[in-house]
Design an enzyme around this catalytic site. Structure first.
Site, PDB file in Angstrom:
ATOM      1  N   HIS A 187       0.832  -1.208   0.000  1.00 12.08           N
ATOM      2  CA  HIS A 187       0.000   0.000   0.000  1.00 12.08           C
ATOM      3  C   HIS A 187       0.862   1.251   0.000  1.00 12.08           C
ATOM      4  O   HIS A 187       1.439   1.618   1.022  1.00 12.08           O
ATOM      5  CB  HIS A 187      -0.933  -0.027   1.226  1.00 12.08           C
ATOM      6  CG  HIS A 187      -1.917   1.095   1.258  1.00 12.08           C
ATOM      7  ND1 HIS A 187      -2.364   1.659   2.427  1.00 12.08           N
ATOM      8  CD2 HIS A 187      -2.531   1.772   0.259  1.00 12.08           C
ATOM      9  CE1 HIS A 187      -3.217   2.624   2.142  1.00 12.08           C
ATOM     10  NE2 HIS A 187      -3.335   2.710   0.844  1.00 12.08           N
TER      11      HIS A 187
ATOM     12  N   GLU B 198       2.839   0.425   3.349  1.00 11.76           N
ATOM     13  CA  GLU B 198       2.345  -0.604   4.264  1.00 11.76           C
ATOM     14  C   GLU B 198       2.406  -1.953   3.533  1.00 11.76           C
ATOM     15  O   GLU B 198       1.778  -2.125   2.488  1.00 11.76           O
ATOM     16  CB  GLU B 198       0.905  -0.304   4.690  1.00 11.76           C
ATOM     17  CG  GLU B 198       0.788   0.940   5.574  1.00 11.76           C
ATOM     18  CD  GLU B 198      -0.658   1.290   5.925  1.00 11.76           C
ATOM     19  OE1 GLU B 198      -0.883   1.844   7.005  1.00 11.76           O
ATOM     20  OE2 GLU B 198      -1.580   1.030   5.111  1.00 11.76           O
TER      21      GLU B 198
ATOM     22  N   ASN C 296      -4.985   4.497   7.705  1.00 11.84           N
ATOM     23  CA  ASN C 296      -6.372   4.895   7.487  1.00 11.84           C
ATOM     24  C   ASN C 296      -7.274   4.546   8.663  1.00 11.84           C
ATOM     25  O   ASN C 296      -8.403   5.011   8.756  1.00 11.84           O
ATOM     26  CB  ASN C 296      -6.915   4.278   6.193  1.00 11.84           C
ATOM     27  CG  ASN C 296      -6.480   5.093   4.985  1.00 11.84           C
ATOM     28  OD1 ASN C 296      -6.151   6.266   5.109  1.00 11.84           O
ATOM     29  ND2 ASN C 296      -6.453   4.466   3.826  1.00 11.84           N
TER      30      ASN C 296
HETATM   31  P1  NAI Z   1      -7.311   5.612 -10.907  1.00 11.97           P
HETATM   32  O1  NAI Z   1      -8.759   5.624 -11.195  1.00 11.97           O
HETATM   33  O2  NAI Z   1      -6.499   6.869 -11.045  1.00 11.97           O
HETATM   34  O3  NAI Z   1      -6.580   4.506 -11.831  1.00 11.97           O
HETATM   35  C1  NAI Z   1      -7.061   3.203 -11.989  1.00 11.97           C
HETATM   36  C2  NAI Z   1      -6.604   2.715 -13.376  1.00 11.97           C
HETATM   37  O4  NAI Z   1      -6.850   1.328 -13.461  1.00 11.97           O
HETATM   38  C3  NAI Z   1      -7.353   3.374 -14.509  1.00 11.97           C
HETATM   39  O5  NAI Z   1      -6.430   3.890 -15.439  1.00 11.97           O
HETATM   40  C4  NAI Z   1      -8.198   2.240 -15.102  1.00 11.97           C
HETATM   41  O6  NAI Z   1      -8.351   2.343 -16.507  1.00 11.97           O
HETATM   42  C5  NAI Z   1      -7.385   1.031 -14.754  1.00 11.97           C
HETATM   43  N1  NAI Z   1      -8.139  -0.201 -14.617  1.00 11.97           N
HETATM   44  C6  NAI Z   1      -9.337  -0.391 -14.026  1.00 11.97           C
HETATM   45  N2  NAI Z   1      -9.689  -1.686 -14.072  1.00 11.97           N
HETATM   46  C7  NAI Z   1      -8.675  -2.340 -14.708  1.00 11.97           C
HETATM   47  C8  NAI Z   1      -8.436  -3.685 -15.039  1.00 11.97           C
HETATM   48  N3  NAI Z   1      -9.314  -4.655 -14.747  1.00 11.97           N
HETATM   49  N4  NAI Z   1      -7.279  -4.002 -15.685  1.00 11.97           N
HETATM   50  C9  NAI Z   1      -6.380  -3.041 -15.991  1.00 11.97           C
HETATM   51  N5  NAI Z   1      -6.562  -1.735 -15.704  1.00 11.97           N
HETATM   52  C10 NAI Z   1      -7.693  -1.391 -15.052  1.00 11.97           C
HETATM   53  O7  NAI Z   1      -7.160   5.010  -9.450  1.00 11.97           O
HETATM   54  P2  NAI Z   1      -5.985   5.225  -8.384  1.00 11.97           P
HETATM   55  O8  NAI Z   1      -6.293   6.409  -7.556  1.00 11.97           O
HETATM   56  O9  NAI Z   1      -4.683   5.154  -9.078  1.00 11.97           O
HETATM   57  O10 NAI Z   1      -6.199   3.936  -7.452  1.00 11.97           O
HETATM   58  C11 NAI Z   1      -5.832   2.662  -7.860  1.00 11.97           C
HETATM   59  C12 NAI Z   1      -5.797   1.739  -6.651  1.00 11.97           C
HETATM   60  O11 NAI Z   1      -4.914   2.273  -5.658  1.00 11.97           O
HETATM   61  C13 NAI Z   1      -7.128   1.543  -5.947  1.00 11.97           C
HETATM   62  O12 NAI Z   1      -7.181   0.228  -5.459  1.00 11.97           O
HETATM   63  C14 NAI Z   1      -7.069   2.550  -4.812  1.00 11.97           C
HETATM   64  O13 NAI Z   1      -7.885   2.196  -3.722  1.00 11.97           O
HETATM   65  C15 NAI Z   1      -5.604   2.453  -4.416  1.00 11.97           C
HETATM   66  N6  NAI Z   1      -5.036   3.612  -3.743  1.00 11.97           N
HETATM   67  C16 NAI Z   1      -5.362   4.889  -4.123  1.00 11.97           C
HETATM   68  C17 NAI Z   1      -4.792   5.978  -3.469  1.00 11.97           C
HETATM   69  C18 NAI Z   1      -5.126   7.366  -3.880  1.00 11.97           C
HETATM   70  O14 NAI Z   1      -4.845   8.304  -3.113  1.00 11.97           O
HETATM   71  N7  NAI Z   1      -5.677   7.587  -5.058  1.00 11.97           N
HETATM   72  C19 NAI Z   1      -3.841   5.798  -2.359  1.00 11.97           C
HETATM   73  C20 NAI Z   1      -3.508   4.416  -2.093  1.00 11.97           C
HETATM   74  C21 NAI Z   1      -4.123   3.380  -2.729  1.00 11.97           C
END
Ligand code: NAI
Length: 505
Positions: A144, A156, A194
């Site tokens: 994480h 993490e 969190n």
């Molecule tokens: P985001 O929405 O910016 O990016 C997600 C990306 O994954 C998108 O480009 C999407 O097209 C792609 N995607 C979705 N389903 C897919 C699949 N089945 N196969 C391949 N690509 C796929 O989201 P973000 O913010 O980058 O978050 C991603 C992960 O990280 C989530 O699990 C989130 O909970 C976690 N996270 C987010 C944080 C934040 O501050 N944004 C901090 C720590 C963890």
């Protein structure tokens, strides 16, 4: 098991904010990294964005041109999962959806070699649950990162029920080689940060809801007296209320409605109104170009004070005395129970009771309680609360005394444990419960809160410094005043007090 070597091939799936950041971190650390997203062209675009950021750093003289080129050479966009078959570590950062993540890992398991480590960047889903459908759930762990991944030091390393401890250690060492500060955590809702950070937001929201003070005053107190980088309102405006409220709701639900994590109606209303914070131009504060940040409300005083009387041991407040002496005040010391008298006013450190309650319990008049400060030797702003019988003169005298030491004074309504003390007490309480439940070690919990959310001290070390007996008393008084389970002290605090040990012992 030691860290992955630089020859290890890394894959990152999901080229959004987090995936792109993680790919950059791994490539900068010397690995070949493949980046994949389900949206065609998204991975290549993410690498182009990384190029832009690195080029800016080269222009500013913060990065060697050759280092930029080497990082970019190691990043490769790919468009299908079968291009990842020879990966040694695959980090998933796709949409936060249990079923979609499960499906992806099941597919990966059938494609990749058996020694490939599978990792999820999920911030709210259970690692145990994501791994449940796998043939080899032991090879799936949480990794994480915090946003933005290239900047934030904390990672993490999260173990589910089946995760192999040797792989957890390998990811820990690998993250360390990548320049990060890793911690081990057990897969429980909110992991460390969190979960333990929830009271930081919740207590300010409650104080606001109860009219203890306005946002600007409470933010200023957490910053200037508590030593936090930002107050809860400015920070949640920055994070976005939809995101921050969403995390609170998910942790609250995951702990079966434990009132410690209860979301705030005030924040829900902001979300309902679309006042999401900076990104929407309005949250607790306004962000229009012409918007002025409101100033904290503070008391002024025209009273003249020449000296004060110290009765007994003031404990932490004793750090104020050199400042008062330096300001030319005469200090008379006599026996007593830890009170500071100036004119008609009686000042004391809050013990979690309301001022009027404590005045009544102890038969004191004009009782003025002081909030906690990270460092009374340096603090320049403090909160006070006054018993109902406090005269205008007594308040003026107390304010004049603190002003002479260079301290601005903000008056809160008569609220138990004021602002900084109740926030720190509740953070320490949550951290103690996480320690009791084996979520992480004391050292890792404190490191996570310092590196992940920039707290000036780890909550457990802070608790040890304040004295666990004192902290327990504060929590008991809070619980007594509100009559709510939310303020129940952790069993670990009670146990350590009974044993005469600290949380870090
Ligand atoms: P985001 O929405 O910016 O990016 C997600 C990306 O994954 C998108 O480009 C999407 O097209 C792609 N995607 C979705 N389903 C897919 C699949 N089945 N196969 C391949 N690509 C796929 O989201 P973000 O913010 O980058 O978050 C991603 C992960 O990280 C989530 O699990 C989130 O909970 C976690 N996270 C987010 C944080 C934040 O501050 N944004 C901090 C720590 C963890």
């Amino acid at each position: 098991m030691s860290a992955l070597t630089k020859e290890a091939r890394i894959a990152v799936i999901g080229a959004g904010a987090m995936g792109a950041g993680i790919a950059q971190v791994a490539a900068q650390a010397g690995h070949r990294v493949r980046l994949l997203d389900q949206r065609p062209g998204a991975a290549a675009q993410a690498i182009a964005n990384i190029d832009q950021q690195l080029s800016k750093r080269v222009q500013n003289g913060k990065l060697e041109a050759s280092a930029r080129q080497a990082t970019l050479d190691r990043l490769q966009p790919v468009e299908s999962l079968d291009k990842l078959v020879d990966s040694d570590l695959i980090i998933e950062a796709i949409v936060e959806n249990l079923e979609v993540k499960r499906q992806l890992f099941q597919e990966l398991e059938s494609l990749c070699h058996p020694s490939c480590i599978l990792a999820s960047n999920t911030s709210s889903l259970s690692i145990t649950s994501i791994a449940a459908g796998l043939q080899h759930p032991e090879r799936l762990l949480g990794l994480h990162f915090f946003n933005p991944a290239p900047v934030m030091a904390l990672v993490e390393v999260v173990s589910g029920l089946a995760s192999d401890p040797a792989l957890a250690q390998c990811l820990y060492e690998t993250a360390r080689n990548w320049g990060k500060k890793p911690v081990h955590a057990r897969s429980t809702p909110g992991f460390i940060v969190n979960r333990v950070a929830r009271p930081f937001y919740a207590e300010s929201l409650r104080l606001l809801q109860e009219g203890a003070a306005d946002c600007a005053t409470l933010d200023a107190l957490l910053r200037e007296a508590g030593g936090f980088a930002m107050g809860a309102f400015e920070l949640t405006d920055l994070i976005g209320h939809d995101v921050n409220y969403g995390v609170t709701c998910s942790v609250f639900a995951a702990y079966y409605g434990d009132t410690r994590f209860q979301p705030s109606l005030i924040q829900k209303e902001l979300v309902d109104a679309g006042h999401l914070g900076r990104k929407s131009g309005q949250g607790f504060y306004r962000y229009a170009a012409d918007a002025q940040r409101p100033a904290p409300s503070q008391l002024s005083s025209s009273a003249k004070v020449e000296g004060c009387v110290v009765e007994g041991d003031l404990g932490m407040l004793g750090e104020l005395l050199p400042r008062l002496r330096q300001a030319g005040l005469e200090i008379i010391q006599r026996d007593g129970s830890g009170l500071l008298r100036v004119g008609d006013a009686v000042l004391a450190l809050s013990d979690g009771r309301m001022a009027s309650q404590r005045a009544r319990d102890s038969g004191l008049r004009n009782l003025i309680l002081l909030d906690l400060a990270l460092d009374y030797g340096q603090v320049q702003r403090l909160a006070i609360s006054c018993s109902a019988d406090t005269s205008a003169l007594a308040q003026d005298q107390a304010v004049a005394l603190l002003n002479r030491a260079g301290i601005q004074v903000c008056r809160l309504s008569d609220t138990p444990a004021l602002a900084v003390l109740r926030t720190v007490a509740m953070l320490a309480n949550e951290a103690a419960d996480a320690l009791l439940q084996g979520v992480a070690s004391a050292v890792d919990i404190d490191l996570a809160m310092r590196a992940g959310v920039n707290y000036p001290q780890g909550p457990l070390a802070w608790a040890d410094r304040l004295g666990l007996g004192y902290l327990l008393q504060v929590l008991e008084h809070l619980q007594g005043a509100y009559g709510e389970d939310r303020y129940r002290p952790s069993l670990l605090l009670r146990r350590r007090v009974a044993e005469g040990r600290n949380l870090h012992d």
